[in-house]
Design a protein around this motif. Sequence first.
Motif, PDB file in Angstrom:
ATOM      1  N   SER A  22       0.825  -1.362   0.027  1.00 44.37           N
ATOM      2  CA  SER A  22      -0.009   0.025   0.058  1.00 44.37           C
ATOM      3  C   SER A  22       0.828   1.180   0.206  1.00 44.37           C
ATOM      4  O   SER A  22       0.523   2.359  -0.849  1.00 44.37           O
ATOM      5  CB  SER A  22      -0.952   0.049   1.077  1.00 44.37           C
ATOM      6  OG  SER A  22      -0.161   0.252   2.385  1.00 44.37           O
ATOM      7  N   GLY A  66      -3.392   0.007  -4.952  1.00 44.66           N
ATOM      8  CA  GLY A  66      -4.634  -0.041  -4.049  1.00 44.66           C
ATOM      9  C   GLY A  66      -5.437  -0.796  -4.079  1.00 44.66           C
ATOM     10  O   GLY A  66      -5.964  -1.595  -2.993  1.00 44.66           O
ATOM     11  N   GLY A  67      -5.786  -1.157  -5.200  1.00 46.55           N
ATOM     12  CA  GLY A  67      -7.108  -2.133  -5.447  1.00 46.55           C
ATOM     13  C   GLY A  67      -6.660  -3.396  -5.041  1.00 46.55           C
ATOM     14  O   GLY A  67      -7.612  -4.093  -4.570  1.00 46.55           O
ATOM     15  N   VAL A  70      -6.730  -3.819  -1.217  1.00 44.33           N
ATOM     16  CA  VAL A  70      -8.000  -3.801  -0.507  1.00 44.33           C
ATOM     17  C   VAL A  70      -8.736  -5.121  -1.031  1.00 44.33           C
ATOM     18  O   VAL A  70      -9.092  -5.782  -0.066  1.00 44.33           O
ATOM     19  CB  VAL A  70      -8.665  -2.734  -1.201  1.00 44.33           C
ATOM     20  CG1 VAL A  70     -10.177  -2.797  -0.715  1.00 44.33           C
ATOM     21  CG2 VAL A  70      -8.225  -1.152  -0.587  1.00 44.33           C
ATOM     22  N   ALA A  73      -6.953  -7.984   1.140  1.00 44.18           N
ATOM     23  CA  ALA A  73      -7.008  -7.937   2.775  1.00 44.18           C
ATOM     24  C   ALA A  73      -7.903  -8.901   3.410  1.00 44.18           C
ATOM     25  O   ALA A  73      -9.068  -8.820   2.966  1.00 44.18           O
ATOM     26  CB  ALA A  73      -7.246  -6.512   3.107  1.00 44.18           C
ATOM     27  N   TYR A  81      -2.671  -5.677   7.315  1.00 35.80           N
ATOM     28  CA  TYR A  81      -3.123  -6.212   5.867  1.00 35.80           C
ATOM     29  C   TYR A  81      -3.101  -4.932   4.968  1.00 35.80           C
ATOM     30  O   TYR A  81      -2.894  -4.964   3.485  1.00 35.80           O
ATOM     31  CB  TYR A  81      -4.614  -6.816   5.621  1.00 35.80           C
ATOM     32  CG  TYR A  81      -4.557  -8.156   6.257  1.00 35.80           C
ATOM     33  CD1 TYR A  81      -3.993  -9.337   5.412  1.00 35.80           C
ATOM     34  CD2 TYR A  81      -5.146  -8.533   7.399  1.00 35.80           C
ATOM     35  CE1 TYR A  81      -3.903 -10.554   5.961  1.00 35.80           C
ATOM     36  CE2 TYR A  81      -5.179  -9.925   7.911  1.00 35.80           C
ATOM     37  CZ  TYR A  81      -4.677 -10.751   7.056  1.00 35.80           C
ATOM     38  OH  TYR A  81      -4.673 -12.179   7.683  1.00 35.80           O
ATOM     39  N   ILE A  83      -5.031  -2.276   4.604  1.00 35.50           N
ATOM     40  CA  ILE A  83      -6.343  -1.776   3.909  1.00 35.50           C
ATOM     41  C   ILE A  83      -6.588  -0.254   3.960  1.00 35.50           C
ATOM     42  O   ILE A  83      -7.080   0.298   3.071  1.00 35.50           O
ATOM     43  CB  ILE A  83      -7.460  -2.683   4.510  1.00 35.50           C
ATOM     44  CG1 ILE A  83      -8.718  -2.421   3.607  1.00 35.50           C
ATOM     45  CG2 ILE A  83      -7.846  -2.129   5.896  1.00 35.50           C
ATOM     46  CD1 ILE A  83      -9.671  -3.447   3.997  1.00 35.50           C
ATOM     47  N   GLY A  86      -4.115   0.956   1.338  1.00 38.24           N
ATOM     48  CA  GLY A  86      -4.584   0.683   0.155  1.00 38.24           C
ATOM     49  C   GLY A  86      -6.176   1.726  -0.686  1.00 38.24           C
ATOM     50  O   GLY A  86      -5.932   1.835  -1.650  1.00 38.24           O
ATOM     51  N   PHE A  87      -6.860   1.967   0.466  1.00 34.37           N
ATOM     52  CA  PHE A  87      -7.655   3.103   0.293  1.00 34.37           C
ATOM     53  C   PHE A  87      -7.209   4.240  -0.072  1.00 34.37           C
ATOM     54  O   PHE A  87      -7.749   5.162  -0.772  1.00 34.37           O
ATOM     55  CB  PHE A  87      -9.004   3.092   1.443  1.00 34.37           C
ATOM     56  CG  PHE A  87      -9.828   2.008   1.302  1.00 34.37           C
ATOM     57  CD1 PHE A  87     -10.526   1.770   0.220  1.00 34.37           C
ATOM     58  CD2 PHE A  87      -9.857   1.150   2.237  1.00 34.37           C
ATOM     59  CE1 PHE A  87     -11.492   0.680   0.280  1.00 34.37           C
ATOM     60  CE2 PHE A  87     -10.953   0.284   2.253  1.00 34.37           C
ATOM     61  CZ  PHE A  87     -11.876   0.004   1.264  1.00 34.37           C
TER      62      PHE A  87
END
Length: 111
Positions: A22, A66-67, A70, A73, A81, A83, A86-87
């Motif tokens: 990420s 990033g996708g 996410v 995760a 993870y 997440i 990632g967002f």
Amino acid sequence: MSVHLLSEPLAAAYLTPGRLWSLVAALAGVIGVIAGGFALARLRSGTTRRAAIVALTAGLSGMAGGGFVVAAAEGGPGTGYGIVGGFVALVIGSLAAILGWLALSRARRAV
């Protein structure tokens, strides 16, 4: 006998693979935002088109990374993870892609 949770919180000081991915995706997005800003600021320069393509490519790469984070995760925020990162990478990558697309469309009209 103790009860173990499947997703225990992990300290933010630990750099897990999900957090690393990420961070890399967010860094690609930041590079894209910077390149997109330079491309929009220099509309008459010869490097505008190249900077716009860099911004668009880096933004799409940041969004893809990033996708991936996410989607892969298995836990929520604080589980290691990545997440949240990632967002963040999705948002920054989207912004970079929009800036790159905008600069590229303006560069085409200026020619």
